[in-house]
Scaffold this active site. Sequence first.
Site, PDB file in Angstrom:
ATOM      1  N   ILE A 134      33.788   3.454  -1.980  1.00 59.94           N
ATOM      2  CA  ILE A 134      33.809   3.451  -3.434  1.00 59.94           C
ATOM      3  C   ILE A 134      34.036   4.901  -3.853  1.00 59.94           C
ATOM      4  CG2 ILE A 134      31.264   3.578  -3.511  1.00 59.94           C
ATOM      5  CD1 ILE A 134      31.369   2.267  -6.276  1.00 59.94           C
ATOM      6  N   SER A 135      34.945   5.101  -4.789  1.00 64.57           N
ATOM      7  CA  SER A 135      35.318   6.455  -5.193  1.00 64.57           C
ATOM      8  C   SER A 135      34.139   7.212  -5.785  1.00 64.57           C
ATOM      9  CB  SER A 135      36.446   6.410  -6.222  1.00 64.57           C
ATOM     10  OG  SER A 135      37.610   5.863  -5.674  1.00 64.57           O
TER      11      SER A 135
END
Length: 297
Positions: free
Chosen positions: A131-132
């Site tokens: 997840i960024s």
Amino acid sequence: MCSSVVAYSFRHIPPLMLGSVPLLCLNRHNTLPSPCTVLFNTSSSTSLSSCGLLNPFNFTGNYLFRRMERFWSGSSVNKNKGMVEHLQRYGVIQSKKVAEVMETVDRALFVPDGSPAYEDSPIQIGFNATISAPHMHATCLQLLEKNLQPGMHALDVGSGTGYLTACFALMVGPQGRAIGVEHIPELVAMSLKNVGKSAAAPLLKDGSLALHVGDGREGWPEFAPYDAIHVGAAAPEIPKPLIEQLKPGGRLVIPVGNIFQELKVVDKNADGSVTVRTETSVRYVPLTSREAQLRGY
């Protein structure tokens, strides 16, 4: 001897962006410098890899985070609102609407249990995916804000745990459509659970938010054309189906490249032509097939 030099020019102040991480080159007065070009020597003796800038574990717009942590984290950020305020303080979030939606969607619901949800860092979510980092989500939401108005259609390619798709859904509202496409079935199942616990749950229930298993490189034609398309992994080139599914007046935000990657902003004009510009340098996991991802690329 120096074999070559790579130069990155950055447009944003504040903060300057390097690898999509704010480059806080603070002097003794704690002031930000003027726009600059950052040079990296790529000779074998002082390569990016040897400097730790291409650490394979620092994907998704974060390959300077380890070096930046003392500036960026400061005190512990353990609440979602505090995370957003932190990003606002550093000038990463400048939009009131983006701040509101990121405060509403609790990031902790979209990361594995025990993960440091509110640190400005990407997090491994399994299956060789991440997840960024929050600053990348904020950057992409701001780039797409005008194309995420109520009633509009948005596509999130490589939707992972569902965080950004949930943000899109809240921005386009029940009259719009927010579609997430992810080629790992287990991540889609996880994202459905995550969204179901979030502020976007009613939109999932009424069908205006949907998450699908599929090859995001092919887009999702069912609800095209889209006003906004976001891609959460780096493509070697911009996939043609995504441009085709972009509405005139629409915008696509996508990282492009292999070792050296750039966040591209693609605007489709009224006549169907496209304009492409570079926003900043980034580092994402590759946009590839399910099989290649599970093999570790």
